[in-house]
Design an enzyme around this catalytic site. Structure first.
Site, PDB file in Angstrom:
ATOM      1  N   HIS A  98       0.822  -1.214   0.000  1.00  0.00           N
ATOM      2  CA  HIS A  98       0.000   0.000   0.000  1.00  0.00           C
ATOM      3  C   HIS A  98       0.861   1.271   0.000  1.00  0.00           C
ATOM      4  O   HIS A  98       0.352   2.350  -0.280  1.00  0.00           O
ATOM      5  CB  HIS A  98      -1.010  -0.009   1.161  1.00  0.00           C
ATOM      6  CG  HIS A  98      -0.451   0.273   2.520  1.00  0.00           C
ATOM      7  ND1 HIS A  98      -0.165  -0.720   3.432  1.00  0.00           N
ATOM      8  CD2 HIS A  98      -0.137   1.432   3.139  1.00  0.00           C
ATOM      9  CE1 HIS A  98       0.290  -0.192   4.544  1.00  0.00           C
ATOM     10  NE2 HIS A  98       0.317   1.134   4.391  1.00  0.00           N
ATOM     11  N   ASP A 129       0.204  -7.565   1.269  1.00  0.00           N
ATOM     12  CA  ASP A 129       0.633  -6.189   1.503  1.00  0.00           C
ATOM     13  C   ASP A 129       2.152  -6.042   1.589  1.00  0.00           C
ATOM     14  O   ASP A 129       2.682  -5.392   2.481  1.00  0.00           O
ATOM     15  CB  ASP A 129      -0.029  -5.604   2.748  1.00  0.00           C
ATOM     16  CG  ASP A 129      -0.022  -4.067   2.718  1.00  0.00           C
ATOM     17  OD1 ASP A 129       0.488  -3.497   1.731  1.00  0.00           O
ATOM     18  OD2 ASP A 129      -0.507  -3.444   3.673  1.00  0.00           O
ATOM     19  N   SER A 215       4.655   2.810   7.758  1.00  0.00           N
ATOM     20  CA  SER A 215       4.401   1.633   6.934  1.00  0.00           C
ATOM     21  C   SER A 215       5.622   1.244   6.121  1.00  0.00           C
ATOM     22  O   SER A 215       6.239   2.081   5.466  1.00  0.00           O
ATOM     23  CB  SER A 215       3.240   1.908   5.970  1.00  0.00           C
ATOM     24  OG  SER A 215       2.028   1.981   6.642  1.00  0.00           O
TER      25      SER A 215
END
Length: 363
Positions: A98, A129, A215
């Site tokens: 993402h 992911d 992230s």
């Protein structure tokens, strides 16, 4: 990196009360009344020992930061900002899918400074992911991170989260491993920011602060090894999209290694280690407009469902003992299985309830 860029919040995950068990442990201090005054001479050595222990721990923190932070990078696209971890000395960097979010070209900044470098996408694996990008011209002295065997991670272990939260480059937060083996479903990506919608198994839960921009970074133990890739923070379903402080999740390092190795060597993931039915499905509602199952739109030729006799139009209502009411519940149920396992699938066809034994394939 301009301070005006707003890093996106990683995909929030809503957790029910049953998903997280919390036990409060209260330790009552014990003191002895009437302690002889002569014992006060022991206090100084004890205090000194305690101070020495704190200094030793602080030194461990600082050494870990010094040893690992050079392996953590900032990744910038035209619409996003995140983190990544140097995977090898050839310039491969692992991050979240993402963070990549459809981009092909990236600007990468090392924690050690120097000019911003360019990178290109090797491949993205949204179902887990994870993604790998590759530096166009890797600098000499690039320092790959060391990845731990995440099966040995234990609750209570001290960890540091390293990344670029809110664009604050090379930031470090501290916490512990709060839980292991969590299965978490991300929110789907949208205009407000989010994730791939993936259901990820065996995630490491941590109290280390995970904020927008973390992230794809590193969750690190005090042995200087990456135990996970910080991916998302929890939200409290009772308060809408508000964050649930102290509850973050990281993809375990063993999963990261398995997926990254395949992307680097083959350009794609051929063995996810995740079970699949080999179907495309959509949610359906009952006569009261309540979720009632996952309807099969199509079956993959030669896939697990086709081999078991399932076909388009069947509505899956149970996998093993798990009730299936939505597409998400089907995904979460399958996450508990491995490819090659057999499972009873209950479904409705033309108003009749039927079952089939399915040998699961690979996602």
């Amino acid at each position: 990196m301009s301070g005006s860029r707003q890093p996106r919040l990683r995909a929030p995950v809503a957790l029910t009360a049953a998903a997280l068990g919390v036990t409060a442990l209260l330790a009552a201090g014990c003191s002895s009344a009437g302690t002889p005054s002569g014992t006060s001479s022991v206090a100084a050595p004890m205090a000194s020992a305690a101070g020495s222990g704190a200094n030793d721990l602080q030194t461990e923190y600082q050494n870990t930061v010094k040893n690992v932070l050079p392996s953590v990078v900032q990744i910038t696209t035209d619409k996003d900002l995140g983190s990544g971890v140097v995977y090898d000395d050839r310039g491969d960097v692992v991050t979240n899918a993402h963070v990549v979010d459809g981009a092909k070209n990236f600007h990468v900044s090392l924690a050690t400074g120097g000019k911003t470098m360019t990178a290109q996408l090797v491949a993205s694996y949204p179902a887990g992911d994870l993604a790998v990008i590759r530096l166009t011209s890797p600098p000499s002295g690039l320092k790959p991170a060391s990845f731990a065997d995440s099966s040995k991670v234990s609750v209570g272990q001290i960890v540091l989260a390293m990344g670029n939260p809110l664009g604050l480059s090379s930031s470090v937060t501290e916490g512990i491993v709060s839980g292991t083996g969590r299965t978490v479903t991300e929110g789907a990506s949208d205009s407000s920011g989010g994730g791939s919608g993936a259901t990820i198994t065996d995630m490491v839960q941590t109290s280390a602060a995970i904020n927008p921009g973390n992230s794809g970074g590193a969750l690190v133990d005090l042995a200087d090894q990456v135990i996970g890739i910080p991916t998302l923070a929890a939200t409290d379903p009772q308060f809408g999209s508000g964050a649930a402080p102290g509850i973050g999740f990281a993809i375990p390092s063993s999963t990261v290694k398995r997926i990254a190795d395949q992307i680097i060597s083959k350009g794609k993931v051929t063995d996810s280690g995740r079970a699949a039915l080999g179907v495309t499905v959509r949610g359906v509602l009952d006569s009261d407009l309540q979720p009632a199952g996952a309807a099969i739109v199509s079956v993959n030729k030669g896939g697990a469902a086709e081999k078991a006799g399932l076909r388009a139009g069947d509505v899956i209502t149970k996998v093993g003992s798990a009730q299936i009411t939505t597409v998400q519940s089907l995904t979460e149920a399958l996450a508990a299985y491995k490819p090659g396992q057999k499972v009873q699938v209950t479904y409705t066809r033309d108003g009749r309830t039927e079952t089939a034994e399915v040998t699961l394939g690979s996602l």
